[in-house]
Write a protein that holds these residues in place. Structure first.
Motif, short mmCIF file in Angstrom:
data_model
loop_
_atom_site.label_atom_id
_atom_site.label_comp_id
_atom_site.label_asym_id
_atom_site.label_seq_id
_atom_site.Cartn_x
_atom_site.Cartn_y
_atom_site.Cartn_z
N GLU A 26 0.89 -1.12 -0.26
CA GLU A 26 -0.08 -0.19 0.11
C GLU A 26 0.94 1.22 -0.08
OE1 GLU A 26 -0.48 -2.56 2.48
OE2 GLU A 26 -1.79 -3.35 1.03
N MET A 27 1.89 1.39 0.88
CA MET A 27 2.78 2.32 0.98
C MET A 27 3.59 2.51 -0.35
SD MET A 27 5.53 2.92 4.06
CE MET A 27 3.82 3.07 5.07
N LEU A 28 3.75 1.22 -1.11
CA LEU A 28 4.70 1.41 -2.21
C LEU A 28 3.72 2.07 -3.30
CD1 LEU A 28 6.87 0.17 -4.22
CD2 LEU A 28 5.28 -1.66 -4.61
N ARG A 29 2.36 1.80 -3.28
CA ARG A 29 1.56 2.61 -4.31
C ARG A 29 1.55 4.05 -4.25
NH1 ARG A 29 0.51 2.59 -8.76
NH2 ARG A 29 0.63 0.46 -8.87
N SER A 30 1.55 4.54 -2.39
CA SER A 30 1.40 5.74 -2.57
C SER A 30 2.72 6.65 -2.93
CB SER A 30 1.21 6.07 -1.02
OG SER A 30 0.10 5.58 -0.53
N PHE A 31 3.63 5.95 -2.60
CA PHE A 31 5.15 6.47 -3.07
C PHE A 31 5.13 6.70 -4.53
CE2 PHE A 31 7.30 5.71 1.04
CZ PHE A 31 7.68 6.68 1.16
N LEU A 32 4.53 5.60 -5.28
CA LEU A 32 4.50 5.57 -6.63
C LEU A 32 3.73 6.70 -7.42
CD1 LEU A 32 4.56 1.71 -7.60
CD2 LEU A 32 6.54 3.17 -8.21
N ASP A 33 2.54 7.06 -6.72
CA ASP A 33 1.72 8.12 -6.98
C ASP A 33 2.32 9.39 -6.98
OD1 ASP A 33 -0.33 6.09 -7.44
OD2 ASP A 33 -1.33 6.51 -5.77
N LEU A 34 3.25 9.33 -6.01
CA LEU A 34 3.90 10.99 -6.09
C LEU A 34 5.03 10.92 -6.97
CD1 LEU A 34 4.08 11.07 -2.02
CD2 LEU A 34 2.82 12.70 -3.38
N GLY A 35 5.16 9.71 -7.69
CA GLY A 35 6.33 9.93 -8.71
C GLY A 35 7.65 9.30 -8.51
N ALA A 36 7.53 8.53 -7.22
CA ALA A 36 8.84 7.97 -6.69
C ALA A 36 9.56 7.04 -7.78
CB ALA A 36 8.71 7.38 -5.32
N PHE A 37 10.98 6.91 -7.56
CA PHE A 37 11.60 5.75 -8.19
C PHE A 37 11.85 4.88 -6.81
CE2 PHE A 37 12.40 8.63 -11.21
CZ PHE A 37 12.35 8.05 -12.29
N ILE A 38 11.75 3.74 -6.99
CA ILE A 38 11.91 2.66 -5.65
C ILE A 38 13.18 1.91 -5.97
CG2 ILE A 38 10.73 0.94 -4.48
CD1 ILE A 38 9.13 3.24 -4.22
N SER A 39 14.11 1.86 -5.11
CA SER A 39 15.21 1.19 -5.33
C SER A 39 15.44 0.00 -4.23
CB SER A 39 16.51 2.26 -5.15
OG SER A 39 17.66 1.48 -5.12
N PHE A 40 15.96 -0.95 -4.74
CA PHE A 40 15.86 -2.40 -3.97
C PHE A 40 17.70 -2.58 -3.70
CE2 PHE A 40 11.77 -3.05 -5.36
CZ PHE A 40 11.10 -3.59 -3.91
N SER A 41 17.91 -2.72 -2.43
CA SER A 41 19.19 -2.93 -1.98
C SER A 41 19.55 -4.51 -2.04
CB SER A 41 19.65 -2.47 -0.79
OG SER A 41 18.80 -3.15 0.25
N TRP A 42 20.86 -4.81 -2.13
CA TRP A 42 21.18 -6.32 -2.10
C TRP A 42 20.93 -7.15 -0.60
CZ3 TRP A 42 22.13 -10.58 -4.15
CH2 TRP A 42 22.63 -11.62 -3.42
N THR A 61 18.83 7.75 -15.32
CA THR A 61 19.10 9.05 -15.92
C THR A 61 17.87 10.04 -15.67
OG1 THR A 61 20.14 7.69 -17.57
CG2 THR A 61 19.64 9.83 -18.36
N VAL A 62 16.72 9.47 -15.57
CA VAL A 62 15.61 10.26 -15.41
C VAL A 62 15.57 10.75 -14.03
CG1 VAL A 62 13.01 10.33 -15.41
CG2 VAL A 62 14.34 9.22 -17.44
N PHE A 63 15.62 9.93 -13.05
CA PHE A 63 15.92 10.33 -11.76
C PHE A 63 16.72 11.43 -11.65
CE2 PHE A 63 18.48 9.38 -7.76
CZ PHE A 63 17.60 10.21 -6.91
N LEU A 64 18.02 11.25 -12.11
CA LEU A 64 19.25 12.15 -11.73
C LEU A 64 18.82 13.75 -12.54
CD1 LEU A 64 22.13 9.85 -12.11
CD2 LEU A 64 21.27 10.93 -10.07
N SER A 65 17.93 13.59 -13.27
CA SER A 65 17.64 14.79 -13.97
C SER A 65 17.26 15.88 -12.93
CB SER A 65 16.89 14.77 -15.27
OG SER A 65 15.58 14.37 -14.81
N GLY A 66 16.56 15.19 -11.97
CA GLY A 66 16.04 16.58 -11.01
C GLY A 66 14.57 16.90 -11.06
N THR A 67 14.17 17.20 -12.32
CA THR A 67 12.66 17.47 -12.21
C THR A 67 12.36 17.05 -13.73
OG1 THR A 67 12.67 19.57 -13.13
CG2 THR A 67 12.90 19.67 -10.78
N ALA A 68 10.88 16.78 -13.64
CA ALA A 68 10.53 16.34 -14.96
C ALA A 68 10.58 17.52 -16.16
CB ALA A 68 9.05 16.10 -14.99
N ALA A 69 10.77 18.89 -15.57
CA ALA A 69 10.71 19.90 -16.45
C ALA A 69 11.90 20.06 -17.22
CB ALA A 69 10.60 21.42 -15.60
N ARG A 70 13.08 19.51 -16.81
CA ARG A 70 14.38 19.71 -17.34
C ARG A 70 14.58 18.58 -18.40
NH1 ARG A 70 18.32 22.23 -13.15
NH2 ARG A 70 17.37 24.18 -13.00
#
Ligand SMILES: [Zn+2]
Length: 260
Positions: free
Chosen positions: A159-175, A251-260
């Motif tokens: 459920e929390m995953l869904r909320s983060f995704l709705d806000l535009g988050a990238f989700i990272s998994f660690s080893w 690459t998209v994440f590191l661009s900072g905002t969608a406007a750039r």
């Protein structure tokens, strides 16, 4: 090309080990390391490592574990470090497991960094330990429009995953999370749209909760290669396709905002 979306190269104790890791990475097509600082004291080293290697993307920030240790003026200093184009903000967040660190202070420091990220249009990396609803509350209120951010080493609920995704988050998994191979974690990986997934070693913190002082180059590459293989297998797609997708997401994440 591979990206390591969250790593602490400055915490590798031996400079020789760090140098050999960066040099070996060329042969293994590792094209980006998102190197996260945790407190003002390590910002200069992160900056120096990034200056010496253009694959290293510096992230400067105050981790919640150090929220009660920063001196007045830390935020102005942070902005000075962020004057380098391409630098992001991390590792920042909230941690309810470390209850000895005043939570109001953690929130204040986190909030300030979200504000800076929005104003300077920089990506940021979130550390979230049993504080998902607190973090979501802050982001829902104060996240700048089209802001790019990632949740590192995700281990919350679907459920929390869904909320983060709705806000535009990238989700990272660690080893350390993926290697446990629990059905819950694998389900989370399956649920993430391929265009939001990131992968990380969190090296040298590859063992849950502890630094590996004997961290070595072999461990690093084993982690990195296995995490990509495991994610591809879980997603049921070819490794090459997964690598391309995660690279593009980085690459998209590191661009900072969608406007750039
Ligand atoms: Zn970390």
């Amino acid at each position: 090309m591979l990206i390591d979306s969250h790593v602490h190269l400055q915490d590798i104790q031996s400079e020789k080990v760090r140098a050999s890791l960066l040099s070996r990475a060329r042969g293994l097509m590792v094209g980006k390391f998102v190197c996260n600082a945790t407190r003002p004291e390590d910002w200069p080293l992160v900056r120096d490592i990034a200056r010496g290697d253009d694959r290293v993307v510096p992230f400067y920030g105050v981790h919640p574990w150090f929220a009660d240790k920063v001196a007045t003026g830390w935020d102005a200093e942070l902005e000075r470090f962020l004057s380098v184009p391409g630098a992001g903000i991390g590792e920042i967040g909230l941690d309810r497991i470390k209850s000895e660190i005043n939570f109001a202070r953690q929130t204040e420091i986190f909030h300030r960094q979200i504000e800076i990220a929005g104003r300077l249009a920089r990506p940021f990396a979130i550390h979230c330990a049993r504080a998902g609803s607190d973090i979501l509350g802050i982001l829902k209120r104060d996240l700048a429009p089209r802001q790019r951010f990632m949740v590192h080493s995700y281990q919350g609920s679907p459920e929390m995953l869904r909320s983060f995704l709705d806000l535009g988050a990238f989700i990272s998994f660690s080893w350390k999370i993926l290697s446990r191979g629990t059905e819950e974690t694998m389900d989370l990986v399956r649920q993430i749209p391929l265009d939001r997934l990131l992968l990380e070693t969190d090296f040298p913190y590859t063992q849950p909760g502890k630094l590996s002082p004997e961290a070595n180059v072999e461990d690093y590459f084993e982690c990195l290669v296995r995490i990509y293989a495991l994610a591809a297998q879980t997603k049921g797609i070819a490794e090459e396709k997964l690598q391309d997708a995660v690279w593009k997401n980085g690459t998209v994440f590191l661009s900072g905002t969608a406007a750039r």
